[in-house]
Write an enzyme that holds these catalytic residues in place. Structure first.
Site, short mmCIF file in Angstrom:
data_model
loop_
_atom_site.label_atom_id
_atom_site.label_comp_id
_atom_site.label_asym_id
_atom_site.label_seq_id
_atom_site.Cartn_x
_atom_site.Cartn_y
_atom_site.Cartn_z
N ASP A 198 -13.14 6.78 4.85
CA ASP A 198 -11.88 7.65 5.12
C ASP A 198 -12.34 9.21 4.91
O ASP A 198 -12.68 9.67 3.55
CB ASP A 198 -10.99 7.30 4.20
CG ASP A 198 -9.33 7.98 4.16
OD1 ASP A 198 -9.47 9.15 4.98
OD2 ASP A 198 -8.53 7.89 3.20
N TYR A 254 0.83 -1.07 -0.15
CA TYR A 254 0.05 0.05 -0.17
C TYR A 254 0.86 1.29 -0.04
O TYR A 254 0.58 2.25 -0.91
CB TYR A 254 -0.77 0.05 1.10
CG TYR A 254 -1.85 1.03 1.30
CD1 TYR A 254 -3.14 0.80 0.63
CD2 TYR A 254 -1.80 2.09 2.33
CE1 TYR A 254 -4.24 1.80 0.70
CE2 TYR A 254 -2.93 3.02 2.32
CZ TYR A 254 -3.94 2.92 1.75
OH TYR A 254 -4.83 3.96 1.62
#
Lengths: 124, 124
Positions: free
Chosen positions: B38, B14
């Site tokens: 998020d 990631y």
């Protein structure tokens, strides 16, 4: 939803409760029907009696907490990285943990989830 | 449940996807029906299309991620503290975040929840 300041004050009180060896102070930060999952993936502790017992054990072990970064407040939650420092005679151990607290409308912790594994435990 | 090693490899991939500016690499770490929140408290993005769009935007912004502590693996989850570093011309900004990934049986991210608030944004 409580403010970021209120959430950070809960984190501060949680850490200072351990520093003072005051299990009652720590347990009193939780709602009566709160849930603890520590570590995540193990059975939950639910409600006053189990939470008091859990902190009598963990605060009573002499564990101290060291904040390792700023608390992150988001929605009803606050997440923070910290180390648990344990002494057993000459043995000193350190566990790096991330806790996530859900904070209810009256500023009590309604959920606590602790993320850590064996790889996060080290001799200190 | 995947191993701690597999979970840490997902976190590494990631972060390196952002470093390489490769949005596709980052999006490919997610399951087809994954959920992204998020920051926590905002509407979820769900499924391939929304996730690809989200990372095209965020990786495309030039954001780089810096790990600020070891990943904590617990049950099906891995949590890790990091900073997002953004440059907008001469303006440099830094956001301290904690991400929690849920990893499915084939090693894909099925849930991503990012904890951060305004107080965690600073000039860098």
């Amino acid at each position: 939803v409580t403010s970021a300041e209120q959430k950070r004050a809960v984190v501060d009180a949680y850490i200072s409760g351990f520093a003072e060896g005051n299990a009652q102070k720590v347990a009193d930060l939780f709602a009566a029907d709160a849930i603890i999952e520590d570590p995540v993936g193990t059975p939950e502790k639910i409600g006053r009696e189990q939470i008091v017992a859990f902190y009598q054990f963990s605060v009573g072990s002499g564990a101290k907490l060291e904040l390792l970064g700023e608390p992150r407040c988001a929605g009803a939650y606050v997440a923070f990285p910290f180390a648990v420092k344990l002494s057993m005679g000459k043995m000193k151990q350190r566990i790096e943990v991330i806790d996530v607290f859900k904070i209810d409308e009256v500023g009590k912790i309604s959920e606590m989830r602790a993320y850590w594994g064996q790889e996060n435990m080290k001799a200190d």
